[in-house]
Design an enzyme around this catalytic site. Structure first.
Site, PDB file in Angstrom:
ATOM      1  N   ARG A  66     -31.147  72.554 -34.656  1.00  0.00           N
ATOM      2  CA  ARG A  66     -29.857  73.251 -34.719  1.00  0.00           C
ATOM      3  C   ARG A  66     -28.805  72.402 -35.432  1.00  0.00           C
ATOM      4  NH1 ARG A  66     -28.276  75.077 -28.923  1.00  0.00           N
ATOM      5  NH2 ARG A  66     -26.391  75.761 -29.959  1.00  0.00           N
ATOM      6  N   GLN A  98     -16.633  79.235 -27.352  1.00  0.00           N
ATOM      7  CA  GLN A  98     -17.840  78.862 -26.607  1.00  0.00           C
ATOM      8  C   GLN A  98     -18.843  78.219 -27.555  1.00  0.00           C
ATOM      9  OE1 GLN A  98     -18.941  82.239 -23.651  1.00  0.00           O
ATOM     10  NE2 GLN A  98     -17.675  83.197 -25.226  1.00  0.00           N
ATOM     11  N   VAL A 100     -20.593  75.684 -30.227  1.00  0.00           N
ATOM     12  CA  VAL A 100     -20.696  74.225 -30.340  1.00  0.00           C
ATOM     13  C   VAL A 100     -20.896  73.811 -31.797  1.00  0.00           C
ATOM     14  CG1 VAL A 100     -21.628  74.021 -27.994  1.00  0.00           C
ATOM     15  CG2 VAL A 100     -23.213  74.308 -29.916  1.00  0.00           C
ATOM     16  N   ASP A 101     -20.758  74.775 -32.707  1.00  0.00           N
ATOM     17  CA  ASP A 101     -21.146  74.537 -34.109  1.00  0.00           C
ATOM     18  C   ASP A 101     -20.067  73.884 -34.974  1.00  0.00           C
ATOM     19  OD1 ASP A 101     -19.349  76.689 -34.708  1.00  0.00           O
ATOM     20  OD2 ASP A 101     -20.971  78.153 -34.627  1.00  0.00           O
ATOM     21  N   HIS A 116     -17.765  74.700 -24.487  1.00  0.00           N
ATOM     22  CA  HIS A 116     -19.152  74.336 -24.170  1.00  0.00           C
ATOM     23  C   HIS A 116     -19.614  73.104 -24.938  1.00  0.00           C
ATOM     24  CE1 HIS A 116     -19.896  78.733 -22.688  1.00  0.00           C
ATOM     25  NE2 HIS A 116     -19.173  78.013 -21.844  1.00  0.00           N
ATOM     26  N   CYS A 124     -24.680  59.826 -23.785  1.00  0.00           N
ATOM     27  CA  CYS A 124     -25.619  59.039 -22.978  1.00  0.00           C
ATOM     28  C   CYS A 124     -25.734  59.633 -21.577  1.00  0.00           C
ATOM     29  CB  CYS A 124     -25.146  57.594 -22.894  1.00  0.00           C
ATOM     30  SG  CYS A 124     -26.186  56.574 -21.846  1.00  0.00           S
ATOM     31  N   GLY A 196     -17.088  88.328 -30.745  1.00  0.00           N
ATOM     32  CA  GLY A 196     -18.508  87.965 -30.827  1.00  0.00           C
ATOM     33  C   GLY A 196     -19.080  87.286 -29.605  1.00  0.00           C
TER      34      GLY A 196
HETATM   35  C1  BJW Z   1     -21.321  89.852 -33.211  1.00  0.00           C
HETATM   36  C2  BJW Z   1     -21.875  89.632 -34.450  1.00  0.00           C
HETATM   37  C3  BJW Z   1     -20.974  89.645 -35.504  1.00  0.00           C
HETATM   38  C4  BJW Z   1     -23.465  89.524 -33.102  1.00  0.00           C
HETATM   39  N1  BJW Z   1     -19.688  89.862 -35.275  1.00  0.00           N
HETATM   40  N2  BJW Z   1     -20.042  90.072 -33.008  1.00  0.00           N
HETATM   41  C5  BJW Z   1     -18.888  82.991 -11.667  1.00  0.00           C
HETATM   42  C6  BJW Z   1     -19.729  84.043 -11.391  1.00  0.00           C
HETATM   43  C7  BJW Z   1     -21.091  83.954 -11.657  1.00  0.00           C
HETATM   44  C8  BJW Z   1     -21.641  82.814 -12.203  1.00  0.00           C
HETATM   45  C9  BJW Z   1     -20.800  81.774 -12.491  1.00  0.00           C
HETATM   46  C10 BJW Z   1     -19.462  81.866 -12.219  1.00  0.00           C
HETATM   47  N3  BJW Z   1     -18.875  80.697 -12.620  1.00  0.00           N
HETATM   48  C11 BJW Z   1     -19.827  79.883 -13.112  1.00  0.00           C
HETATM   49  C12 BJW Z   1     -21.009  80.513 -13.035  1.00  0.00           C
HETATM   50  C13 BJW Z   1     -22.320  79.950 -13.446  1.00  0.00           C
HETATM   51  C14 BJW Z   1     -22.561  79.967 -14.933  1.00  0.00           C
HETATM   52  C15 BJW Z   1     -22.567  81.420 -15.410  1.00  0.00           C
HETATM   53  O1  BJW Z   1     -21.667  81.897 -16.060  1.00  0.00           O
HETATM   54  N4  BJW Z   1     -23.626  82.141 -15.114  1.00  0.00           N
HETATM   55  C16 BJW Z   1     -23.731  83.546 -15.503  1.00  0.00           C
HETATM   56  C17 BJW Z   1     -24.647  83.676 -16.726  1.00  0.00           C
HETATM   57  C18 BJW Z   1     -24.256  84.290 -14.327  1.00  0.00           C
HETATM   58  N5  BJW Z   1     -21.569  79.179 -15.649  1.00  0.00           N
HETATM   59  C19 BJW Z   1     -21.657  77.851 -15.741  1.00  0.00           C
HETATM   60  O2  BJW Z   1     -22.555  77.241 -15.192  1.00  0.00           O
HETATM   61  C20 BJW Z   1     -20.608  77.110 -16.548  1.00  0.00           C
HETATM   62  N6  BJW Z   1     -20.136  76.001 -15.807  1.00  0.00           N
HETATM   63  C21 BJW Z   1     -19.310  76.138 -14.767  1.00  0.00           C
HETATM   64  O3  BJW Z   1     -18.872  77.194 -14.421  1.00  0.00           O
HETATM   65  O4  BJW Z   1     -18.986  74.932 -14.176  1.00  0.00           O
HETATM   66  C22 BJW Z   1     -18.239  74.957 -12.961  1.00  0.00           C
HETATM   67  C23 BJW Z   1     -19.115  74.446 -11.854  1.00  0.00           C
HETATM   68  C24 BJW Z   1     -20.109  73.527 -12.098  1.00  0.00           C
HETATM   69  C25 BJW Z   1     -20.895  73.050 -11.055  1.00  0.00           C
HETATM   70  C26 BJW Z   1     -20.677  73.513  -9.780  1.00  0.00           C
HETATM   71  C27 BJW Z   1     -19.686  74.429  -9.539  1.00  0.00           C
HETATM   72  C28 BJW Z   1     -18.881  74.890 -10.586  1.00  0.00           C
HETATM   73  C29 BJW Z   1     -21.221  76.498 -17.800  1.00  0.00           C
HETATM   74  C30 BJW Z   1     -21.686  77.522 -18.781  1.00  0.00           C
HETATM   75  C31 BJW Z   1     -22.428  76.832 -19.929  1.00  0.00           C
HETATM   76  C32 BJW Z   1     -23.022  77.805 -20.928  1.00  0.00           C
HETATM   77  N7  BJW Z   1     -23.875  77.097 -21.817  1.00  0.00           N
HETATM   78  C33 BJW Z   1     -24.438  77.782 -22.969  1.00  0.00           C
HETATM   79  C34 BJW Z   1     -25.337  76.782 -23.747  1.00  0.00           C
HETATM   80  C35 BJW Z   1     -24.454  75.805 -24.508  1.00  0.00           C
HETATM   81  C36 BJW Z   1     -25.251  74.764 -25.163  1.00  0.00           C
HETATM   82  C37 BJW Z   1     -25.859  75.152 -26.480  1.00  0.00           C
HETATM   83  O5  BJW Z   1     -25.191  75.669 -27.390  1.00  0.00           O
HETATM   84  O6  BJW Z   1     -27.066  74.927 -26.592  1.00  0.00           O
HETATM   85  O7  BJW Z   1     -23.406  78.295 -23.810  1.00  0.00           O
HETATM   86  S1  BJW Z   1     -25.381  79.239 -22.521  1.00  0.00           S
HETATM   87  C38 BJW Z   1     -24.890  80.171 -23.942  1.00  0.00           C
HETATM   88  O8  BJW Z   1     -24.121  81.332 -23.531  1.00  0.00           O
HETATM   89  C39 BJW Z   1     -23.931  79.275 -24.737  1.00  0.00           C
HETATM   90  C40 BJW Z   1     -22.864  80.246 -25.158  1.00  0.00           C
HETATM   91  O9  BJW Z   1     -21.674  79.560 -25.484  1.00  0.00           O
HETATM   92  C41 BJW Z   1     -22.776  81.147 -23.965  1.00  0.00           C
HETATM   93  C42 BJW Z   1     -22.144  82.498 -24.251  1.00  0.00           C
HETATM   94  O10 BJW Z   1     -22.921  83.214 -25.157  1.00  0.00           O
HETATM   95  P1  BJW Z   1     -22.191  84.087 -26.273  1.00  0.00           P
HETATM   96  O11 BJW Z   1     -21.404  83.199 -27.146  1.00  0.00           O
HETATM   97  O12 BJW Z   1     -21.492  85.216 -25.648  1.00  0.00           O
HETATM   98  O13 BJW Z   1     -23.446  84.557 -27.158  1.00  0.00           O
HETATM   99  P2  BJW Z   1     -24.436  85.796 -26.921  1.00  0.00           P
HETATM  100  O14 BJW Z   1     -25.634  85.525 -27.752  1.00  0.00           O
HETATM  101  O15 BJW Z   1     -24.643  86.086 -25.500  1.00  0.00           O
HETATM  102  O16 BJW Z   1     -23.632  87.052 -27.510  1.00  0.00           O
HETATM  103  C43 BJW Z   1     -23.364  87.191 -28.888  1.00  0.00           C
HETATM  104  C44 BJW Z   1     -22.484  88.412 -29.035  1.00  0.00           C
HETATM  105  O17 BJW Z   1     -22.083  88.510 -30.381  1.00  0.00           O
HETATM  106  C45 BJW Z   1     -23.176  89.739 -28.701  1.00  0.00           C
HETATM  107  O18 BJW Z   1     -22.309  90.513 -27.884  1.00  0.00           O
HETATM  108  C46 BJW Z   1     -23.368  90.415 -30.049  1.00  0.00           C
HETATM  109  O19 BJW Z   1     -23.285  91.833 -29.978  1.00  0.00           O
HETATM  110  C47 BJW Z   1     -22.218  89.843 -30.818  1.00  0.00           C
HETATM  111  N8  BJW Z   1     -22.406  89.765 -32.257  1.00  0.00           N
HETATM  112  N9  BJW Z   1     -23.256  89.460 -34.277  1.00  0.00           N
HETATM  113  C48 BJW Z   1     -19.275  90.078 -33.976  1.00  0.00           C
HETATM  114  N10 BJW Z   1     -21.441  89.474 -36.750  1.00  0.00           N
HETATM  115 ZN    ZN Z   2     -25.103  54.512 -22.303  1.00  0.00          ZN
END
Ligand code: BJW
Ligand code: ZN
Length: 256
Positions: A66, A98, A100-101, A116, A124, A196
């Site tokens: 990536r 959200q 990371v790019d 994110h 580390c 998005g």
């Molecule tokens: C277009 C298009 C075009 C296509 N034009 N549109 C409350 C309730 C329930 C759960 C939780 C809560 N609070 C926290 C949680 C837990 C969890 C969570 O949310 N879980 C749910 C899934 C149930 N959240 C966390 O754990 C977060 N941390 C946290 O809350 O810490 C507090 C805490 C910690 C410990 C104890 C207690 C509290 C952290 C979340 C981290 C997410 N990480 C990732 C990976 C990042 C690393 C990497 O890049 O490798 O982040 S997961 C992944 O999803 C990535 C993204 O940023 C994230 C969101 O995805 P996104 O951007 O929406 O992408 P897609 O693919 O889902 O959607 C793309 C969209 O684009 C689509 O709709 C298409 O239609 C559209 N599209 N082409 C416009 N051209």
């Molecule tokens: Zn170190």
């Protein structure tokens, strides 16, 4: 569209929440749906701490790919339109991404909160030291087709701990201060552009509610309908690289 352009023209504060779809037209794969596959493994299968503990080389192979792939991608017309909006309205626009790019910054946006983390800030696992890796050459260490080669596991120059990607996985805290700054911007926003994102990941997805509760307008820009949209919001269906330039130009702001 013309209503939204007028809101942007009249807004004092504009906040953007962007997700993977923002960069889709730059060639960066999304997480969910058809784009989210790598070597037949789902992105979400790899983007988590358990996967890294079990198979650090396998997870690093994906992240090295990536990093390499993202370096070759360029900001699209949507990123550039948001940068033009910020240039025209200094101090009034903030992007909470959200992604990371790094493409918002590469487009010229300055007020960017990376909720994110960042793909180019390896960290580390032992001492937390950040090892930036955004200035290296494009080396193509691993491609999706290249199943045989594994990446080197890199160790921290300070404490010899194992490096990990500088991103936020599920169950991990967001970078210090990031959510607070994004929440304040969502509260202040006259207009929140939600671009998005599938809106399923918290706490980022909760920012739309924050803006509504503080009387701001929410505009959802996506190629598909999402459950983020609520009564009173405006939904603009289309690609970010098409809709955002139209919107910014419609608000009377020069794109170049
Ligand atoms: C277009 C298009 C075009 C296509 N034009 N549109 C409350 C309730 C329930 C759960 C939780 C809560 N609070 C926290 C949680 C837990 C969890 C969570 O949310 N879980 C749910 C899934 C149930 N959240 C966390 O754990 C977060 N941390 C946290 O809350 O810490 C507090 C805490 C910690 C410990 C104890 C207690 C509290 C952290 C979340 C981290 C997410 N990480 C990732 C990976 C990042 C690393 C990497 O890049 O490798 O982040 S997961 C992944 O999803 C990535 C993204 O940023 C994230 C969101 O995805 P996104 O951007 O929406 O992408 P897609 O693919 O889902 O959607 C793309 C969209 O684009 C689509 O709709 C298409 O239609 C559209 N599209 N082409 C416009 N051209
Ligand atoms: Zn170190």
């Amino acid at each position: 569209m013309s209503d939204v352009a007028a809101w942007i023209r009249n807004a004092e504060k504009i906040t953007v929440l962007s997700g993977a779809g923002m960069s889709a037209e730059s060639g960066v794969p999304t997480f969910r749906g058809d784009g989210g596959l790598w070597r037949q493994r789902g992105a979400l299968e790899l983007a988590n701490a358990e996967a890294f503990e079990r198979d650090p080389k396998g997870v690093w192979a994906w992240y090295r790919w990536r990093q390499d792939h993202t370096r070759r991608c360029v900001p699209n017309a949507g990123h550039l339109a948001l940068a033009a909006l910020e240039r025209a309205r200094p101090g009034q626009v903030l992007i909470a991404t959200q992604n990371v790019d790094g493409l918002h910054r590469r487009a010229g946006s300055e007020r960017v909160i990376e909720l994110h983390g960042n793909l180019f800030a390896d960290r580390c696992t032992r001492c937390g030291q950040v090892h930036p890796c955004d200035d290296g050459p494009v080396t193509s260490p691993v491609t999706p087709e290249d199943g045989a080669r594994d990446p080197e596991l890199v160790r921290c120059t300070r404490c010899q701990g194992l490096l990990r990607p500088g991103v936020v996985w599920f169950g991990e805290h967001l970078p210090a201060g990031a959510l607070e700054t994004a929440t304040a911007a969502a509260e202040e926003a006259d207009v929140l552009l939600v671009v998005g994102t599938s809106g399923v990941v918290m706490p980022a997805a909760g920012l739309a509610r924050v803006t509504r509760e503080h009387g701001g307008r929410v505009v959802v820009i996506n190629t598909e309908h999402t459950d983020l949209v609520r009564a009173g919001d405006v939904e603009l269906l289309g690609g970010a690289a098409v809709v955002l330039p139209e919107l910014v130009a419609g608000a009377g702001i020069a794109l170049a």
